[in-house]
Design a protein around this motif. Structure first.
Motif, PDB file in Angstrom:
ATOM      1  N   ASN A  33      49.451 -14.292 -73.067  1.00 54.67           N
ATOM      2  CA  ASN A  33      49.176 -13.396 -74.190  1.00 54.67           C
ATOM      3  C   ASN A  33      48.775 -12.017 -73.709  1.00 54.67           C
ATOM      4  N   ILE A  34      49.407 -11.024 -74.300  1.00 51.89           N
ATOM      5  CA  ILE A  34      49.003  -9.637 -74.068  1.00 51.89           C
ATOM      6  C   ILE A  34      48.270  -9.170 -75.327  1.00 51.89           C
ATOM      7  N   ASP A  35      47.059  -8.663 -75.141  1.00 54.79           N
ATOM      8  CA  ASP A  35      46.239  -8.222 -76.257  1.00 54.79           C
ATOM      9  C   ASP A  35      45.991  -6.731 -76.103  1.00 54.79           C
ATOM     10  N   THR A  36      46.499  -5.949 -77.041  1.00 51.39           N
ATOM     11  CA  THR A  36      46.373  -4.490 -76.991  1.00 51.39           C
ATOM     12  C   THR A  36      46.754  -3.941 -75.612  1.00 51.39           C
ATOM     13  N   ASP A  38      46.938  -5.379 -72.684  1.00 51.55           N
ATOM     14  CA  ASP A  38      46.424  -6.017 -71.466  1.00 51.55           C
ATOM     15  C   ASP A  38      46.690  -7.513 -71.482  1.00 51.55           C
ATOM     16  N   LEU A  39      47.081  -8.022 -70.331  1.00 47.50           N
ATOM     17  CA  LEU A  39      47.317  -9.463 -70.189  1.00 47.50           C
ATOM     18  C   LEU A  39      45.962 -10.154 -70.234  1.00 47.50           C
ATOM     19  N   LYS A  40      45.727 -10.970 -71.274  1.00 44.87           N
ATOM     20  CA  LYS A  40      44.369 -11.438 -71.529  1.00 44.87           C
ATOM     21  C   LYS A  40      44.191 -12.961 -71.531  1.00 44.87           C
ATOM     22  N   LEU A 119      56.573 -11.347 -64.043  1.00 48.56           N
ATOM     23  CA  LEU A 119      57.421 -10.545 -64.939  1.00 48.56           C
ATOM     24  C   LEU A 119      56.618 -10.013 -66.117  1.00 48.56           C
ATOM     25  N   THR A 120      55.739 -10.857 -66.646  1.00 48.69           N
ATOM     26  CA  THR A 120      54.941 -10.418 -67.797  1.00 48.69           C
ATOM     27  C   THR A 120      53.962  -9.323 -67.382  1.00 48.69           C
ATOM     28  N   ALA A 121      53.349  -9.507 -66.208  1.00 48.45           N
ATOM     29  CA  ALA A 121      52.429  -8.478 -65.706  1.00 48.45           C
ATOM     30  C   ALA A 121      53.174  -7.159 -65.468  1.00 48.45           C
ATOM     31  N   ALA A 122      54.394  -7.268 -64.955  1.00 53.68           N
ATOM     32  CA  ALA A 122      55.185  -6.050 -64.704  1.00 53.68           C
ATOM     33  C   ALA A 122      55.548  -5.368 -66.021  1.00 53.68           C
ATOM     34  N   MET A 123      55.845  -6.163 -67.022  1.00 48.99           N
ATOM     35  CA  MET A 123      56.195  -5.567 -68.312  1.00 48.99           C
ATOM     36  C   MET A 123      55.004  -4.810 -68.905  1.00 48.99           C
ATOM     37  N   CYS A 124      53.813  -5.393 -68.747  1.00 46.86           N
ATOM     38  CA  CYS A 124      52.593  -4.719 -69.209  1.00 46.86           C
ATOM     39  C   CYS A 124      52.514  -3.315 -68.614  1.00 46.86           C
TER      40      CYS A 124
END
Lengths: 426, 462
Positions: A33-36, A38-40, A119-124
């Protein structure tokens, strides 16, 4: 799973069921989950469930539980039969029929790819860098599901499926100016190299930034509206709900109830159910336990199929649907979106959804056009807000004047941009 | 649900940890023109744990409600927090809020439970009443919807709570044909609210009263007229005032949506409404009466309190969870809830309404020369810009201070903080509903309501 199903069916028969059907499911989810921005949160869930349906003396009851505990399964079986006994006889009740064909289906991955987290962290990071005015929440989940449908007719269909699910809501903000939320959601079989490109997320974020500074459309006018695929999907859901599905046809309120085989939309409209299309995440078994098949719903404007369940079909003496929403596609047209816009004198491009636009039984609706742009003399001139459109979903599909060559695939449906005329914008 | 003693699993943990045993039960029976089309009961339950480490969360959940099952999810949640922290740790940005609540409430019915047959027989009697008393219908639906949630929660900062909270409603949907052959529909809710079937529907007098009114209104609607489009004086009855409070205002002040750019974010301590408008998100009790959706301790273990969102027209508070409260330096008041056992607590409203004023409805109607009174809504949406749109399924013209013709389905729109400044009268009585689910990533039971309010609003129409 086979053993659980057998025990459930036997328990329902022992309790007096004439017919019994069970769906046994094991599900695992891995989610980020990304919240506002940030990966949270990282989530893993494991769940077992069972849905038991009993028919006794043409009466039906259903009991569902989130457990495979054998005593709980047996109690649910007794409850399903008790609920059936309490019910009302209706010869339309039935369970899935035994048909020739494959009994085992498998699709997708067994587990999430190792690249999911990086990949998700990179997208953030990419969104932070490329879209500083965007605020968003986002999740990507890998859902592994094993399901068995079995019944006293001898049906035994097993499905093993692994797919990614993505959903995001986002808006743009510049100082005190903020845009309406827009949304992206859909499914993927595998992850792309760059997650921001999945489901056209980048294009949606770009569009959101362009919406900054939206103003009312101005004077009321009757014009043409171009529906983006996401909005078109909502309209198709509403069209189905008003005219093609069980409640509308059993209740007799569908304006299309006597229109089977007749022209119900513009001739350029071809809509089909595509549960087995390899370009989407496939659905192999219907909710009532039959194998799915691709089928035409509307072909060249002619109504070819309703979207009835087995019960609805039995109740109305019409054909049961072999595929259903959300797995649908609409055929592409012969013009690019740019050409369609350039041929529009005055109208709207609705990029999001129609807020509050749920239609009444006859398909009439009005709602606020969200994430939308004004088109004047063949050009998109500005974003709009506080702009309402009103019309009827039957009329929208009867007045289709253009369909785009481009289509969007969200993993469940493949849809183009569609232009329709005679819509009131106020 | 067989309760597990969870306290020992949370004690002594160095990372902030929540453990929740949670079961939802849904019952649904639907009659369509007398045929039972749905007759089902579903139970979904399990245990989840959420652990915070280095500013990120790990969550794990499973259906296994044994002690081993609890141990597994707590351990897996910690693993997830570790794994996520390896790429996204942000550290703690302030003092982690702690206001642990200890509470136990059980709202299950005290009456003898009915058998499935007895419940269905009552619903058949209800359907038979509709069939007999509403002869001009082309279709009718009677739908019973029951939803219970049961939660057993502990947190590592000392919260312990248990609640069994049921709710029950019957929906009646009537469809008739207008002269032009087009169907016209109207639905209403026999508002059981907090409680089980046995608490509300053993006696069908309220169902019959609601059905009679709904049918009478539908007949008027069949002869109704399209309203004139434009900005007009109107009265929003509690059905619409409630959805306005929830959708158009309540969501914009949820701190997670404030972080996402909601229009409310720039308006704290500013005038956003007429001074007649005070809006409160009640935790569990209003004027000494338990609300439909009482929250005594939320799913972060916080002892719940009321939140005064708007006080005499001034925007005073946002709704928070622990994380947003820490980030914004605010107080937690119990607004974090998760819908299913595997769901993380999100910021949610509880029982949200504009506080009643001093006006009488008759005087409010008499004060309108040319406008409308809007009674029922079938749907409504708003977004973080405060722009809202509600469908109006029943309403009447008001001409010369008197009720006129019924109107056909229409919509009302506006920008919440602009529209609230036009409020000139607020009625002294209120009404509540808790039938719907609020959708915000997860579903959630909420209560909403309020008085009638007089304001100016944009009406869709001819």
């Amino acid at each position: 799973m086979r053993n659980i199903a057998d025990i459930a069916i036997l328990a329902m028969k022992d309790a007096g069921a004439d017919k019994a059907q069970v769906t046994i499911t094991r599900a695992e989810k891995t989610e980020l989950n990304i919240d506002t921005g940030d990966l949270k949160l990282m989530r893993t869930t494991f769940s077992n469930s069972a849905a038991l349906t009993a028919i006794k003396d043409n009466k039906k009851g259903t009991s569902q539980l989130g457990s495979w505990d054998l005593e709980a399964i047996k109690a649910a079986a007794r409850e399903a039969v008790e609920m059936a006994e309490a019910g009302q006889a209706d010869e339309a009740y039935d369970i899935a029929l035994l048909e020739d064909g494959a009994n085992e289906f498998k699709a997708g991955l067994d587990k999430p790819e190792d690249c999911l987290l990086p990949l998700t962290a990179a997208m953030c990071e990419r969104v932070k860098k490329d879209f500083p005015k965007i605020s968003y929440s986002y999740f990507v989940a890998f859902n592994k599901t094993e399901k068995l449908v079995a019944n006293t007719n001898g049906v035994s269909l097993s499905v093993t499926d692994g797919r990614y699910e993505i959903s995001s809501e986002f808006s743009a903000k510049d100082g005190e100016v903020v845009t309406s939320f827009n949304y992206v959601s859909g499914e993927l079989s595998t992850l792309p190299d760059d997650l921001i490109e999945a489901l056209d997320f980048r294009a949606h974020l770009e569009q959101s930034v362009k919406e900054l500074g939206a103003k009312p459309a101005g004077e009321k006018f009757t014009g043409e509206v171009i529906f983006q695929p996401e909005c078109l999907f909502e309209l198709l859901e509403q069209y189905a709900g008003c005219f093609l599905t069980d409640a509308a046809l059993i209740g007799g309120t569908s304006m299309l109830k006597d229109k089977f085989g007749e022209k119900v939309t513009s001739e350029n409209v071809i809509i089909r159910a595509i549960p087995l299309n390899n370009d989407i995440c496939r659905t192999f078994v219907t909710n009532d336990g039959f194998r799915t098949e691709n089928m035409d719903i509307i072909k060249n404007g002619i109504l070819e199929n309703f979207l009835l369940t087995q019960y609805g079909a039995n109740k109305t003496s019409k054909k049961r649907a072999k595929g259903n929403i959300p797995n649908i596609e609409m055929d592409a047209g012969d013009k690019t979106l740019d050409e369609i816009i350039s041929e529009t004198k005055r109208g709207l491009l609705i990029g999001g959804h129609i807020s509050g636009g749920s239609p009444s039984e006859n398909g009439t609706f009005s709602g606020v056009a969200k994430n939308s742009f004004l088109i004047e003399d063949g050009k998109i001139t500005r974003p709009v807000q506080e702009t309402m459109i009103s019309g009827n979903v039957l009329d929208i599909f009867s007045n289709v004047t253009a369909i785009s060559k481009e289509r969007r695939n969200n993993g469940a449906a493949i849809l183009p941009w569609v232009k329709s005329g005679g819509i009131t914008v106020s | 649900m067989q309760l597990i003693s969870l306290k020992s699993f949370a004690e002594g943990r160095s990372d902030y940890t929540e453990i929740r045993q949670h079961e939802n039960t849904t019952s649904r029976i639907a009659l369509l023109n007398g045929d039972i089309t749905v007759n089902s009961r579903a139970v979904e339950g399990g245990v989840s744990s959420r652990v915070r480490r280095n500013g990120v969360w790990g969550l794990a959940a499973g259906h296994d409600m044994s002690k081993d099952g609890v141990e597994r999810v707590v351990s897996a949640a910690l693993d997830n927090a570790e794994k996520l922290g390896s790429v996204a740790a942000v550290g703690q940005k302030g003092t982690w809020p702690s206001k642990p609540g200890v509470d136990s409430h059980d709202f299950r019915t005290k009456k003898d439970k009915l058998s499935p047959k007895e419940v269905i027989d009552i619903l058949k009697e209800a359907d038979a009443y509709v069939k007999e008393k509403c002869p001009k219908l082309i279709s009718r639906r009677v739908i019973y919807a029951g939803f219970n949630h049961e939660k057993n929660l502990v947190t590592s900062d000392g919260a312990e709570s248990y609640i069994f909270l049921p709710r029950s409603h019957i929906y009646v949907v009537l469809i008739a044909e207008r002269e032009d052959g087009q169907p016209a529909d109207l639905f209403d809710i026999v508002n059981g609210g907090r409680g089980e079937f046995e608490d509300f529907f053993m006696d069908l007098s309220e169902f019959k009263r609601v059905t009679d009114i709904t049918y009478e209104n539908l007949m008027k609607k069949c002869e109704g007229v399209l309203p004139e489009a434009g900005t007009v004086d109107c009265i929003l009855m509690p059905d619409l005032a409630g959805i306005l409070a929830h959708e158009a205002i309540g969501h914009t002040v949820e701190a997670d949506l404030v972080k996402l750019g909601s229009v409310a974010g720039d308006n704290l301590n500013k005038t956003v409404a007429s001074e007649l408008v005070t809006l409160i998100d009640y935790a569990h009790t209003k004027d000494g009466v338990t609300c439909d959706v009482p929250v005594y301790v939320d799913d972060e273990g916080v002892k719940a309190e009321d939140v005064t969102v708007i006080d005499k027209g001034i925007l005073k508070e946002f709704l928070h969870n622990k994380e947003t409260a820490m980030e914004m330096g605010a107080e937690v008041k119990g607004n974090a809830r998760g819908f299913a056992y595997g769901d993380e607590p999100l910021i949610r409203m509880r029982n949200t309404a504009i506080v009643p004023g001093n006006s009488k409805l008759d005087d409010m109607i008499a004060s309108i020369d040319n406008g409308y009174i809007f009674q029922n809504t079938g749907n409504g949406q708003a977004d973080t810009t405060g722009e809202f749109m509600f469908g109006v399924s029943m309403g009447f013209e008001v001409k010369g201070g008197k009720l006129g013709r019924a109107i056909l389905d229409t919509t009302v729109t506006g920008i919440a903080f602009d529209m609230l400044k036009t409020v000139t009268m607020v009625s002294g009585d209120d009404a509540w509903t808790s039938s719907g689910f609020c959708g915000k990533k997860q579903m959630m039971s909420v209560g909403m309501g309020g008085p009638a309010i007089k304001c100016k609003i944009n009406v869709g129409g001819q």
